[in-house]
Enzyme design. Sequence first.
Site, mmCIF file in Angstrom:
data_model
loop_
_atom_site.group_PDB
_atom_site.id
_atom_site.type_symbol
_atom_site.label_atom_id
_atom_site.label_comp_id
_atom_site.label_asym_id
_atom_site.label_seq_id
_atom_site.Cartn_x
_atom_site.Cartn_y
_atom_site.Cartn_z
ATOM 1 C CG ASP A 62 4.188 -0.025 -17.215
ATOM 2 O OD1 ASP A 62 2.986 -0.219 -17.502
ATOM 3 O OD2 ASP A 62 4.591 0.156 -16.043
ATOM 4 C CE LYS B 243 11.418 -2.656 -7.578
ATOM 5 N NZ LYS B 243 12.629 -3.411 -7.308
ATOM 6 C CG ASP C 82 4.186 3.554 -15.044
ATOM 7 O OD1 ASP C 82 3.467 2.570 -14.817
ATOM 8 O OD2 ASP C 82 4.017 4.658 -14.476
ATOM 9 C CG ASN C 83 5.579 1.945 -12.334
ATOM 10 O OD1 ASN C 83 5.509 1.225 -13.314
ATOM 11 N ND2 ASN C 83 4.513 2.318 -11.659
ATOM 12 C CD GLU D 146 -0.244 2.002 -11.419
ATOM 13 O OE1 GLU D 146 0.313 3.088 -11.647
ATOM 14 O OE2 GLU D 146 0.359 0.922 -11.478
HETATM 15 C C1 LIG Z 1 2.767 -4.106 -7.737
HETATM 16 C C2 LIG Z 1 2.827 -2.682 -7.258
HETATM 17 C C3 LIG Z 1 2.480 -2.354 -5.931
HETATM 18 C C4 LIG Z 1 2.542 -0.980 -5.712
HETATM 19 C C5 LIG Z 1 2.205 -0.233 -4.486
HETATM 20 O O1 LIG Z 1 2.985 0.621 -4.081
HETATM 21 N N1 LIG Z 1 1.027 -0.446 -3.842
HETATM 22 C C6 LIG Z 1 0.630 0.309 -2.656
HETATM 23 C C7 LIG Z 1 -0.772 0.859 -2.807
HETATM 24 N N2 LIG Z 1 -1.730 -0.225 -3.114
HETATM 25 C C8 LIG Z 1 -3.086 0.307 -3.235
HETATM 26 C C9 LIG Z 1 -1.334 -0.875 -4.388
HETATM 27 C C10 LIG Z 1 0.050 -1.476 -4.268
HETATM 28 S S1 LIG Z 1 3.074 -0.172 -7.103
HETATM 29 C C11 LIG Z 1 3.166 -1.591 -8.036
HETATM 30 C C12 LIG Z 1 3.512 -1.552 -9.468
HETATM 31 C C13 LIG Z 1 2.924 -0.530 -10.251
HETATM 32 C C14 LIG Z 1 3.209 -0.465 -11.602
HETATM 33 O O2 LIG Z 1 2.657 0.520 -12.404
HETATM 34 C C15 LIG Z 1 4.055 -1.408 -12.208
HETATM 35 N N3 LIG Z 1 4.297 -1.326 -13.557
HETATM 36 C C16 LIG Z 1 5.089 -2.256 -14.127
HETATM 37 N N4 LIG Z 1 5.663 -3.264 -13.435
HETATM 38 C C17 LIG Z 1 5.485 -3.404 -12.096
HETATM 39 O O3 LIG Z 1 6.042 -4.343 -11.488
HETATM 40 C C18 LIG Z 1 4.633 -2.432 -11.425
HETATM 41 C C19 LIG Z 1 4.352 -2.495 -10.050
HETATM 42 MG MG LIG Z 2 3.607 0.616 -14.351
#
Ligand SMILES: Cc1cc(C(=O)N2CCN(C)CC2)sc1-c1cc(O)c2nc[nH]c(=O)c2c1
Ligand SMILES: [Mg+2]
Length: 206
Positions: free
Chosen positions: A133, A136, A161-162, A191
Amino acid sequence: MLKAVQKNATKGDPQSVISAIDHYCRNKEWAMNVGDDKGLILDSVLTEVNPSAALELGTYCGYSTVRIARLLSPGSKLITVEFNPAFAAVARQIIAYAGLQDKVTLVEGPSGDLIPKLRERFGVKSFDFVFLDHWKDRYLLDTKLLEDCGLLQKGTVLLADNVICPGTPEYLKYVRSSPRYESRYYKSNLEYTKLEDGLEKSVFLG
Ligand SMILES: Cc1cc(C(=O)N2CCN(C)CC2)sc1-c1cc(O)c2nc[nH]c(=O)c2c1
Ligand SMILES: [Mg+2]
């Protein structure tokens, strides 16, 4: 997030720490914790594996660290790796607030440098469970590094994750096509949002 935990959670109660973070991130400020939807999948895979040696790549603020550590059997250990010192500082406080500091070793630094040192530093033979996590573009590199360092054993479970959002296409291609892995996708959502995301569970076959 840390203030929300100190204000709304009960010291020594991991579930209240998890709930306080989820409530804060859903209602006040989004943050990249694995969250409560994917968190339930993490919980169920973890309970099934019941690892004695677990590794987390990407501590962030310690939310998934608390989710994992709260489910570990007595004597089991979690090593968690975080590159960003500010994140690590918050995570240490959140892990301690949950009362889980004795089960968790937080190591600061780049995963690529630390993975080859885990055996000599922490006497770990191999891991039963790895939660990816962090970043990527490091999932595939670090998986191959874990293989090459002999830190995976037959049956080790990797949970990533992701794999959809932000997305890890190279990693997915590898674990889904390699004869050394049995891989399965758990569909969920990013999330605290309605966007699709999911976890990939890959069992190392040795
Ligand atoms: C920083 C980020 C932005 C995201 C997104 O699509 N977004 C649109 C919707 N809005 C609401 C939020 C932002 S998803 C995400 C993300 C999520 C994880 O779980 C991560 N886990 C580990 N390391 C990561 O770099 C990591 C990045
Ligand atoms: Mg994550």
